[in-house]
Design a protein around this motif. Structure first.
Motif, PDB file in Angstrom:
ATOM      1  N   GLU A 189       0.828  -1.202   0.000  1.00 33.50           N
ATOM      2  CA  GLU A 189       0.000   0.000   0.000  1.00 33.50           C
ATOM      3  C   GLU A 189       0.867   1.259   0.000  1.00 33.50           C
ATOM      4  OE1 GLU A 189      -4.148   1.447   2.112  1.00 33.50           O
ATOM      5  OE2 GLU A 189      -2.827   0.076   3.174  1.00 33.50           O
ATOM      6  N   ASN A 190       1.993   1.227   0.732  1.00 26.39           N
ATOM      7  CA  ASN A 190       2.901   2.378   0.757  1.00 26.39           C
ATOM      8  C   ASN A 190       3.517   2.621  -0.621  1.00 26.39           C
ATOM      9  OD1 ASN A 190       2.468   2.813   3.491  1.00 26.39           O
ATOM     10  ND2 ASN A 190       4.184   1.528   4.123  1.00 26.39           N
TER      11      ASN A 190
ATOM     12  N   GLU B  76       0.848   4.112  -2.848  1.00 31.64           N
ATOM     13  CA  GLU B  76       0.624   5.526  -2.551  1.00 31.64           C
ATOM     14  C   GLU B  76       1.717   6.401  -3.173  1.00 31.64           C
ATOM     15  OE1 GLU B  76       0.307   5.812   1.657  1.00 31.64           O
ATOM     16  OE2 GLU B  76      -1.759   5.045   1.716  1.00 31.64           O
TER      17      GLU B  76
ATOM     18  N   GLN C 256       0.896   6.647  -6.831  1.00 37.01           N
ATOM     19  CA  GLN C 256      -0.251   7.546  -7.015  1.00 37.01           C
ATOM     20  C   GLN C 256       0.179   8.999  -6.892  1.00 37.01           C
ATOM     21  OE1 GLN C 256      -2.966   6.109  -4.034  1.00 37.01           O
ATOM     22  NE2 GLN C 256      -3.870   4.586  -5.382  1.00 37.01           N
ATOM     23  N   SER C 257       1.062   9.278  -5.937  1.00 34.00           N
ATOM     24  CA  SER C 257       1.538  10.649  -5.743  1.00 34.00           C
ATOM     25  C   SER C 257       2.326  11.119  -6.963  1.00 34.00           C
ATOM     26  CB  SER C 257       2.413  10.715  -4.489  1.00 34.00           C
ATOM     27  OG  SER C 257       2.930  12.010  -4.315  1.00 34.00           O
TER      28      SER C 257
ATOM     29  N   ASN D  95      -9.564  11.484  -5.308  1.00 36.06           N
ATOM     30  CA  ASN D  95      -9.435  10.470  -4.258  1.00 36.06           C
ATOM     31  C   ASN D  95     -10.703   9.631  -4.125  1.00 36.06           C
ATOM     32  OD1 ASN D  95      -6.799  11.099  -3.519  1.00 36.06           O
ATOM     33  ND2 ASN D  95      -7.452  12.692  -2.088  1.00 36.06           N
TER      34      ASN D  95
ATOM     35  N   ARG E 284     -10.057   6.906  -6.541  1.00 33.69           N
ATOM     36  CA  ARG E 284      -8.928   6.044  -6.134  1.00 33.69           C
ATOM     37  C   ARG E 284      -9.286   5.183  -4.919  1.00 33.69           C
ATOM     38  NH1 ARG E 284      -4.175   6.646  -8.550  1.00 33.69           N
ATOM     39  NH2 ARG E 284      -3.486   8.620  -9.460  1.00 33.69           N
ATOM     40  N   ASN E 285     -10.001   5.769  -3.964  1.00 36.69           N
ATOM     41  CA  ASN E 285     -10.308   5.070  -2.715  1.00 36.69           C
ATOM     42  C   ASN E 285     -11.765   4.643  -2.656  1.00 36.69           C
ATOM     43  OD1 ASN E 285      -7.637   5.591  -1.761  1.00 36.69           O
ATOM     44  ND2 ASN E 285      -8.274   7.660  -1.213  1.00 36.69           N
TER      45      ASN E 285
ATOM     46  N   ARG F 226      -7.460  -0.250  -6.172  1.00 39.99           N
ATOM     47  CA  ARG F 226      -6.561   0.885  -6.363  1.00 39.99           C
ATOM     48  C   ARG F 226      -5.478   0.577  -7.401  1.00 39.99           C
ATOM     49  NH1 ARG F 226      -4.674   2.629  -0.495  1.00 39.99           N
ATOM     50  NH2 ARG F 226      -3.463   4.121  -1.721  1.00 39.99           N
TER      51      ARG F 226
ATOM     52  N   GLN G  51      -4.784   2.453 -10.930  1.00 40.38           N
ATOM     53  CA  GLN G  51      -3.461   2.975 -11.250  1.00 40.38           C
ATOM     54  C   GLN G  51      -2.967   2.439 -12.587  1.00 40.38           C
ATOM     55  OE1 GLN G  51      -1.869   5.408  -9.428  1.00 40.38           O
ATOM     56  NE2 GLN G  51      -0.712   5.440 -11.333  1.00 40.38           N
TER      57      GLN G  51
END
Length: 325
Positions: free
Chosen positions: A81-82, A85, A88-89, A106, A109-110, A146, A150
């Protein structure tokens, strides 16, 4: 030999032999058995508290292993998940910024995964660790959703990169005639004195003075949409559609080197400088339109030119002189 019991009789002041009845014997036996049963029960509880059977020991070991594996799986999902993220950033703040695309909200995405009803089959099993198992399934499903979004985003960015490369090749980014000495730009974009009408009016392009027969080059990749001759106005002209909202016009030409519908590349010769139409001297009138609105062509020139040369072009284009057409 059974012991004979005596008791002292206060009335006779003598020791009398105690006679035990069958009921007394039965009561004593039951009492002894009850006490023994209670003591045995507590001994068994104590034994179970400190000692386990092989089967129970195996179950305890299995539960500990399952708990350990669950913790390891949960950590792996947190690490994944990290990483997601981070991707995604970069997607929102780097890739989409470069390609001038809106970041993915978001809320998309979420997005949810369908609620607890999605796991009805698991709930029907009445599992002892139901909450933990369903939480893990929800976590996995959220990650899958997610990751899918992506992947779709990267596909879009890949397509945008292809279009961006095509767009950079299509932008009218060079001068339409050879102007290495920076002396041919004779009139810039903006309000200029018209040479024939003798009044101030918007000059929708720039003029390059050059001898007749000087080659004219397409300033970006595109498709020729107009090749025509007029007795007045622009005279002989070519219009190229570059896509992405850009079109260019080359006017007052002497002759053409392209046909309508032909695809051209930046730097390809499309014709030659002339003095046709409403023109006062041999020159090229060159226009750039963005979304059908005239814009200053100088602002788009960035290929094959130095910063000093660009400054010189800006200086020449800003002079409020008379246009050549």
């Amino acid at each position: 030999m059974a012991k004979i019991k005596y008791s002292y009789d206060t009335e006779t002041c003598k020791y009398e032999r105690v006679k035990t009845s069958k009921s007394d014997i039965l009561i004593n036996a039951l009492s002894f058995f009850s006490v023994s049963l209670i003591i045995s029960f507590f001994i068994l509880l104590a034994f179970q508290a400190f000692f386990t059977s092989p089967k129970e020991a195996a179950l305890i070991k299995e539960n500990k292993e399952l708990k350990l594996y669950n913790e390891m799986l949960s950590k792996r999902m947190d690490d994944t998940e990290n990483v997601l993220e981070l991707l995604q950033s970069k997607d929102d703040n780097l890739y989409r910024t470069v390609f001038e695309a809106e970041p993915i909200p978001n809320s998309i995405r979420n997005g949810g995964v369908g609620g607890v009803k999605r796991y009805k089959d698991l709930l029907d099993l009445n599992l002892s660790q139901e909450e933990m198992i369903i939480n893990q399934f929800e976590k996995i499903d959220r990650l899958r959703t997610r990751m899918y979004i992506q992947m779709e985003s990267f596909d879009q960015i890949s397509e945008m990169a292809k279009n961006k490369e095509k767009m950079w090749a299509s932008i009218p980014a060079i001068q339409p005639v050879n102007n290495k000495e920076m002396k041919r730009l004779s009139s810039g974009f903006g309000t200029r004195m018209h040479p024939i009408l003798k009044r101030w009016r918007l000059h929708e392009g720039v003029d390059y003075s050059a001898p007749k027969g000087t080659p004219i080059y397409a300033t970006g990749d595109g498709k020729v949409v107009t090749v025509k001759s007029n007795f007045g106005g622009y005279g002989k002209e070519v219009v190229i559609d570059h896509g992405f909202g850009f079109t260019t016009r080359y006017a007052h030409m002497q002759s053409f080197n392209v046909k309508r519908g032909q695809k051209v590349k930046r730097g390809e010769c499309i014709g030659f400088v002339g003095n046709t139409g409403r023109s006062t001297a041999p020159h090229l009138h060159y226009e750039v339109r963005k979304n059908d609105k005239p814009v200053n062509p100088i602002h788009y020139i960035f290929k094959d030119i130095t910063a000093e040369e660009y400054e010189e072009l800006l200086k020449l284009a800003s002079v409020k002189n008379q246009s050549l057409s």
